[in-house]
Design an enzyme around this catalytic site. Structure first.
Site, mmCIF file in Angstrom:
data_model
loop_
_atom_site.group_PDB
_atom_site.id
_atom_site.type_symbol
_atom_site.label_atom_id
_atom_site.label_comp_id
_atom_site.label_asym_id
_atom_site.label_seq_id
_atom_site.Cartn_x
_atom_site.Cartn_y
_atom_site.Cartn_z
ATOM 1 N N SER A 211 25.165 23.373 4.447
ATOM 2 C CA SER A 211 26.286 22.650 4.475
ATOM 3 C C SER A 211 26.101 21.857 5.742
ATOM 4 C CB SER A 211 28.124 23.566 4.855
ATOM 5 O OG SER A 211 27.393 24.579 6.309
ATOM 6 N N GLU B 162 29.216 28.862 12.592
ATOM 7 C CA GLU B 162 28.266 29.677 11.913
ATOM 8 C C GLU B 162 28.254 30.778 12.188
ATOM 9 O OE1 GLU B 162 26.395 27.857 9.388
ATOM 10 O OE2 GLU B 162 27.636 26.201 10.167
#
Length: 180
Positions: free
Chosen positions: A8, A83
């Site tokens: 992403s 993350e």
């Protein structure tokens, strides 16, 4: 400080950066083997997002971002939070697409290792496809993640012939067609 994006971070760049470079890292392959209960799935029904697995013959294309001078730790802290779902940070050698300058030093990589609690590991492509079709989380449907990544790789990184990514995209699109 540079950060390498292979998932992403290629198509959802919601952080400041000074410069970006297209290129690749060696020794890894991109796989939908990381579970996501915080973005593309929920606890008990995780989505699947990409991580990198060690592969001596592997090469993963992506984008390296130079974090803003004087704000590196601030932006890295944001990325650490973004993350957070099982990813750790390692340092890799980044190879920019020729004919760019020498590789950036200290290119950071967020990777979901096999020992993190959200790691799902390998599975038949059909099983991964079904899980992606059925999963959604706070950041949206898991299919959106897959389609956005495949589209960005095609557009930005035409050198990348990631068969895992593109085979999975084809399978998911076919299954969605038959459900309509």
């Amino acid at each position: 400080m540079w950060v390498f994006g292979y998932g992403s971070l290629i198509w959802k760049v919601d952080f400041p950066y000074e410069e970006k470079r297209v290129g690749y890292i060696k020794g890894f392959s991109r796989r939908f083997w990381q579970g996501s209960t915080d973005h593309r799935g929920i606890p008990g029904k995780p989505g699947r997002v990409v991580t990198l697995v060690e592969d001596p013959e592997g090469c993963v294309w992506g984008v390296a971002y130079k974090l803003p001078t004087g704000r590196e730790q601030e932006v890295k802290s944001y990325l650490d939070y973004r993350e957070k779902g099982g990813y750790q940070v390692i340092v890799v050698n980044f190879h920019p697409r020729p004919p760019l300058a020498p590789p950036p030093s200290q290119t950071l990589l967020y990777i979901g290792s096999q020992d993190n609690p959200d790691y799902l590991g390998p599975a038949p492509l059909e099983e991964i496809a079904n899980q992606i079709i059925d999963a959604a989380g706070p950041s949206g449907r898991n299919t959106e993640y897959l389609f956005q990544l495949a589209s960005a790789v095609r557009k930005i990184l035409p050198e990348d012939s990631d068969t895992h990514l593109f085979s999975l995209e084809t399978l998911v699109r076919e299954r969605l067609q038959t459900r309509q």
